[in-house]
Design an enzyme around this catalytic site. Structure first.
Site, short mmCIF file in Angstrom:
data_model
loop_
_atom_site.label_atom_id
_atom_site.label_comp_id
_atom_site.label_asym_id
_atom_site.label_seq_id
_atom_site.Cartn_x
_atom_site.Cartn_y
_atom_site.Cartn_z
N ARG A 123 -10.42 6.98 0.49
CA ARG A 123 -8.58 6.80 0.10
C ARG A 123 -7.56 4.78 1.13
NH1 ARG A 123 -6.05 9.96 -2.78
NH2 ARG A 123 -4.24 9.63 -1.86
N MET A 146 -2.14 4.58 -2.60
CA MET A 146 -4.12 4.50 -1.08
C MET A 146 -3.11 5.28 -0.39
SD MET A 146 -6.07 4.72 -3.67
CE MET A 146 -7.47 4.38 -2.73
N CYS A 147 -4.30 4.85 0.67
CA CYS A 147 -4.50 5.71 1.85
C CYS A 147 -4.61 7.34 2.42
CB CYS A 147 -2.64 5.16 2.85
SG CYS A 147 -2.22 3.68 2.52
N GLY A 148 -4.95 7.30 3.22
CA GLY A 148 -5.78 9.28 2.86
C GLY A 148 -4.55 10.34 4.70
#
Lengths: 362, 510
Positions: A30, A1-3
């Protein structure tokens, strides 16, 4: 994840911070509200442009004044605080567990020949030794704003829309290997290097011990921190040309190296042998803001700030690049770019391990 | 003659209902356990070392070897070994000899370390579908790279190009981080050496000569062989040094730190005499120290002398036994122009060592790797020198853990011999190895077919290499560089705080 989202104007036009906040907000799924952050380049007025802007997180506790005094004691050892103030924030949005403080700072002339090394030492000393304080940003004419919260909350909290910069990076965090805390949010910064990262650095133990050999101290408990230090070591301290430095981070596979012409083969073998400890492994897509004075492969000294995006060698995390007129974007998702720039001239997916480097137009 | 008071350790039984009196066991047993008497086979159990040769070769599965379950009064301090050693020394008045590595029940730290794996947030990598790089370069690396900027004209435009200025010193290229340890020609048979040489060539790795010189039949494999210079200087001449791919100075050995070596005269056959450059039938004694090395400066001088002798074309390694001062010595080695430090842990094997050394001197390899790697990093030297670990590496997980603790590559000795058939019976020093490995007797040597032996050893290295790739993939890592010194991927189970601190790892659950 993470954006992640990053963009820059090659003409160095100033862009308001709300753009990066809007783009990042569209990537909120995200993250999980456990960390968001922004860095803007060119955000400080002329008066402080040539000062180092130290953004420091100080524990919001009864010891606040004592910790702040400790921070200032370190700073005053090496230079002068031109101005300091609490970074303006909006109350009632997120719990203020740290008070963000900024210092505009000049290093003593006697350190002129090693000014940047002194700044690195200051960051390491405060992070390592001053209990309750962490430097989250230490470059010139740029600033990192980060906290635990959703992208829109952190943007509102730090009043990001009040700043204007020619390059912005943003990050929505989904912490997976360390706890959620303000210092662990992205971007990670040292001098003018700022890194946002989607993924997990499985080589962290090797990377951390590699940079520690050169005096860096990883104290922010998140794997991305080490990327900022590796970049500083390779490109600033060792003056490795940017393309080759990025090749150290995501090296060519031996199978590719073996097929290269002799000179290139020797070069890429040398990179892997010398900088094996700098290789980033595991899934990553990173966007990085870079400092002045880079030596690029063509040997020209670039006096302007630059941005790049890079993925791991087998592209386990997404990265999209796009262009529109003077603007260059990188992001985890095309939708985030289109949210702030619906009509794009070009959109492409960079190959695994191949960097996208955006430089200002001259 | 003073009689032995020690009862046989094993009990050998031949089932008369199964035995067809082919007498194969009487031929196969080099220790003379079996003898035909009339219409039955008589076995002298007290001669048996449980090498299993007779069992493996019996066509009727008629032979059984068991531990001799004779009753001794149990005692927590005066265990059977302690009493048996005293009986033996009371009989002989001699130092007790033994083979293989430390046989004490010390903790095996490898078994108290578990590996990490990826789950969901960081994907594991499938080595069957993605590249998995195990290639390792052993040798000197520069602290940093330097570039020259050269102006070139491309399409009418003058462009400055970055050219690499730094020259990388000669390194050994390993396709897998597993090499075969130094075991001398003399301690081992020529066929054992030939098996290793063919295997390392096939696997893209290296073997060590040990201190016995390089026999001519191994010359075709010399670019996969590391020659050794030990205190006895056996077989060392310019041709020998130039022939191998690298040179290793042996200061110490894990099984017997602080002492030299001894090859009995009866093992010094005509071929060994020619290879070692000593008279046939004479004892080959390696002194405890090198008589030209009494300080780290002297060692540096030998390193440079060997480099000069080989025109600075060969990497030079220095092997030391794992002792508590190993980190400081490694720092000295790193500043001496040496290209790699080899650390041999106290479980490292040997043909013959005084039992008291084998079991009581030295430290575990796991601790030594961690301490040496850490100290070299503190001194800012780790990147410039390679670390090779050896001594008690039993499986691919041990290799993986050794690298995660800080090694670049490992040497395997006992494991490679076991691949050839060795039963770890610990009687290598007798020269009667029934499997043709640790012997010079032609009738025994010929039992080991070098082609078959090579295949078995190569299979072992390949199997471990596959397993290492799988372990790397599970850890979400696709290159061995990212495993080296990556202690974050390890956790300790059942270790105390100090042990965890020395190993530089967290406890499981942390």
């Amino acid at each position: 994840m993470c954006g992640i989202i990053g963009f820059m104007s090659r003409k160095k036009r100033m862009i308001k911070g709300d753009k990066v906040a809007i783009a990042l907000d569209s990537l909120k799924e995200r993250g999980n509200g456990k960390g968001s952050g922004y860095v803007g380049y060119g955000i400080y007025p002329k008066k402080y442009k040539d000062c180092y802007a130290f953004h420091v997180l100080i524990d919001n506790s009864p010891k606040f004044e004592k910790i702040k005094a400790e921070v200032e004691k370190v700073l005053e050892q090496y230079g002068t605080i031109i101005k300091d103030e609490e970074i303006p924030t909006e109350d009632g949005i997120i719990e203020k567990v740290h008070i963000p403080w900024r210092y505009f700072y000049e290093v003593d002339e006697k350190y002129a020949d090693k000014e940047e090394d002194v700044v690195v030492d200051i960051v390491m000393e405060i992070n390592d030794r001053v209990d309750g304080a962490f430097v989250i940003s230490s470059g010139k004419d740029l600033g990192v704003f980060k906290a635990v919260g959703w992208p829109n909350e952190v943007a509102e909290f730090f009043r990001i829309d009040k700043y204007e910069g020619y390059m912005w990076l943003g990050h929505a965090r989904y912490p997976t290997n360390t706890k959620a805390w303000w210092g662990g949010a992205h971007p990670f910064n040292l001098l003018n290097w700022s890194v946002v990262h989607n993924g997990e650095i499985t080589s962290y133990g090797t990377n951390r011990r590699f940079v520690e050999m050169f005096g860096y101290k990883c104290r922010l408990l998140t794997d991305t921190e080490v990327v900022a230090y590796i970049l500083d070591l390779l490109m600033r301290k060792h003056r490795v040309p940017v393309e080759y430095a990025l090749s150290a981070l995501a090296p060519r596979f031996w199978g590719e190296i073996d097929k290269m012409p002799e000179e290139e083969k020797e070069l890429h073998t040398a990179i892997r042998l010398t900088y094996g400890g700098a290789m980033l492994n595991g899934p990553f897509a990173i966007a990085v803001g870079t400092p002045h004075g880079l030596i690029f492969m063509n040997g020209d000294i670039e006096e302007d700030t630059t941005m790049f995006g890079l993925t791991d060698r087998i592209k386990l995390r997404p990265l999209i690049a796009a262009e529109k007129d003077d603007m260059v974007f990188v992001s985890s998702e095309e939708s985030a770019i289109r949210k702030i720039c619906p009509d794009l001239d070009r959109v492409w997916m960079p190959d695994a391990g191949m960097p996208v480097i955006a430089r200002p137009w001259k | 003659m003073i009689p032995s008071y020690v009862p046989p350790k094993y009990k050998v039984e031949v089932d008369p209902n199964k035995c067809m009196l082919c007498e194969r066991c009487t031929i196969e047993c080099s220790w003379g356990v079996h003898r035909r008497e009339g219409d039955r086979i008589i076995s002298y159990s007290n001669r048996c070392g449980a090498c299993h040769r007779c069992v493996a070769m019996c066509p009727r599965d008629a032979i059984t070897i068991k531990e001799n379950a004779i009753s001794w009064r149990s005692h927590p301090l005066w265990d059977i070994d302690a009493r048996a050693d005293i009986y033996n020394q009371a009989k002989t008045g001699c130092i007790l000899l033994s083979g293989m590595g430390n046989a004490k029940e010390h903790p095996i730290y490898f078994d108290k370390i578990v590996l990490d794996a990826c789950q969901v947030t960081n994907p594991s990598i499938d080595p069957l579908r993605e590249p998995m790089e195990l290639r390792t370069y052993i040798g000197k690396k520069p602290k940093q790279l330097e570039f020259d900027f050269v102006e070139e004209e491309i399409d009418g435009k003058k462009i400055k190009k970055a050219k690499l200025k730094t020259k990388i010193a000669p390194n050994l290229k390993l396709d897998t981080p597993i090499m075969i340890a130094h075991m001398s020609y003399g301690a081992l048979s020529l066929n054992a050496h030939l098996s290793f040489a063919k295997a390392v060539k096939e696997c893209g790795t290296f073997m060590g000569t040990g201190e016995g010189g390089l026999p001519k039949p191994l010359y075709p494999y010399a670019d996969h062989i590391i020659t050794q210079v030990a205190s006895g200087r056996f077989g060392v001449n310019e041709e020998y040094l130039m022939k191998g791919a690298a040179i290793e100075i042996k200061i110490g050995q894990g099984a017997k730190p602080g002492i030299g070596g001894h090859l009995p005269g009866e093992k010094v056959t005509a071929e060994i005499s020619a290879t070692r450059m000593i008279p046939e039938g004479s004892d080959a004694i390696s002194p405890a120290p090198h008589h030209d090395i009494y300080s780290i400066e002297d060692l540096a001088q030998l390193v440079r002398s060997l480099k000069e002798a080989t025109r600075w074309k060969k990497p030079v390694f220095v092997k030391i036994a794992a002792v508590h001062n190993a980190p400081a010595i490694a720092v000295g080695i790193a500043t001496s122009d040496a290209d790699a430090v080899v650390i041999d842990g106290y479980r490292g094997g040997t043909g013959a060592a005084p039992k008291v050394f084998r079991d009581h001197v030295g430290i575990p390899i796991e601790m030594a790797i961690a301490a040496v790697d850490q100290r070299l990093r503190e001194e800012g030297l780790r990147n410039e020198i390679s670390i090779i670990a050896s001594g008690g590496i039993r499986c691919s997980a041990d290799v993986f853990k050794a690298i995660a603790l800080g090694a670049d590559a490992v040497y395997i000795g006992t494991a490679a011999m076991v691949a050839l058939g060795c039963r770890v019976c610990g009687r290598c020093y007798t020269g009667l190895c029934a499997w043709g490995i640790a012997t010079q007797k032609p009738e025994l040597v010929k039992r080991l077919d070098p082609e078959v032996g090579a295949k078995r050893v190569a299979n072992l290295i390949k199997a471990w290499t596959h397993e290492i790739k799988e372990l790397l993939g599970a850890a979400g890592i696709n290159s061995i560089e990212s495993l080296r010194g990556n202690r974050d991927r390890l956790r300790g189970v059942g270790l105390n705080e100090k042990e965890l601190e020395v190993l530089g790892i967290k406890a499981a659950g942390e």
